[in-house]
Enzyme design. Structure first.
Site: not given
Ligand code: NAD
Length: 283
Positions: A140, A152
């Site tokens: 994470h 993490e």
């Molecule tokens: P985001 O919305 O910026 O990006 C998500 C991406 O996933 C999008 O580009 C989307 O097109 C893609 N996607 C959706 N379905 C898909 C599939 N079937 N195959 C491939 N790609 C696919 O989201 P994010 O903020 O980058 O978050 C991504 C992950 O990281 C989540 O699990 C989130 O909880 C985790 N996360 C986010 C943060 C944060 O601060 N935003 C921090 C740590 C962890």
């Protein structure tokens, strides 16, 4: 065997950040997203982030080009066939992640370790669904990935010692300072941080102060470097709501109830910085 090639699924805020730090550490990266426009945006944001480092003289223009050249975008999971390690960083939705992980397990060699960057979903459950629970782990990262040193590392019930040791070494190879957390909704940092942000949304909803005043209050009075509502916008309000829902369902305790205003904002399509409007607006 050391990890040399890495697959990143999802080219959003986190996937592109993870791709950037991996390429900067010398790994070859394949970044897969269902959405070709997301890949283009992801690579664009990596290029701007590297440009900022060149401007600050932390990177040479040549190093920027070498780093970018190590990243290849793809829209098909089959492109992950030859990688040593895959990290899933797609939208925070359990059913979606399970589908991706099953597909990735089918596409990749039996030795390939699978990781997820989920903010809150059970690692043990995702591991079981992947079909290779001993070679599965939570890794994470924090946003912005190139800036924040923490990772993490979360072991599922069946994660092997070998997988854990390799992923701890990978985190260090990427220049990160890992901590080990037990599998539990929200793990450690989000268990503390996200309910605090949710409370700030309740405070706004109750009209106790403006968004700016709430943020100023926490910066000036609690020494936070960013206010909770600006942080909500940075994280993404859809991601934040998904994490609160996982905490609420996982612990079954009223204290984790998502603020209705947070849900209302997501329903309206206000997702934060990523689409220009959240508790604040962005140009
Ligand atoms: P985001 O919305 O910026 O990006 C998500 C991406 O996933 C999008 O580009 C989307 O097109 C893609 N996607 C959706 N379905 C898909 C599939 N079937 N195959 C491939 N790609 C696919 O989201 P994010 O903020 O980058 O978050 C991504 C992950 O990281 C989540 O699990 C989130 O909880 C985790 N996360 C986010 C943060 C944060 O601060 N935003 C921090 C740590 C962890």
């Amino acid at each position: 065997m050391a990890i040399k090639t890495i697959g990143v699924v999802g080219a959003g805020i986190m996937g592109s950040g993870i791709a950037q730090v991996s390429a900067a550490a010398g790994l070859s990266v394949v970044m897969v997203d269902v959405n070709a426009a997301a890949i283009e945006r992801g690579i664009g944001s990596i290029a701007s982030s590297l440009d900022r480092l060149v401007k600050k003289e932390k990177l040479t223009a040549e190093q920027k080009e070498t780093t970018l050249a190590r990243i290849r975008g793809a829209t098909d999971l089959a492109d992950l066939k030859a990688v040593d390690f895959v990290i899933e960083a797609a939208t925070e939705n359990e059913a979606l992640k399970i589908k991706i992980l099953k597909d990735v397990a089918e596409m990749t060699g039996a030795d390939t370790i699978l990781a997820t960057n989920t903010s809150s979903i059970s690692i043990t459950r995702l591991a079981a669904a992947s079909g290779r629970p001993d070679r599965f782990i939570g890794m994470h990262f924090f946003n912005p990935v190139p800036v924040l040193p923490l990772v993490e590392v979360i072991r599922g019930l069946q994660t092997s010692d070998d997988t854990y040791n390799k992923v701890m070494a990978l985190a260090r190879q990427l220049g990160k300072d890992p901590i080990t957390a037990k599998n539990s909704p929200g793990f450690v940092v989000n268990r503390i941080l996200v309910p605090m942000i949710n409370e700030a949304v309740f405070v706004l909803q109750e009209g106790l102060a403006t968004a700016q005043e709430i943020d100023d209050g926490m910066k000036l009075g609690a020494n936070h470097s960013i206010g909770p509502l600006a942080l909500a916008d940075l994280i993404g309000l859809d991601t934040l709501l998904a994490v609160m829902e996982t905490l609420y369902e996982g612990f079954n305790e009223a204290k984790y109830r998502p603020a209705p205003l947070l849900r209302e904002m997501v329903d309206a399509g206000y997702l934060g910085r990523k689409n220009g409007r959240g508790f604040f607006t962005y140009g």
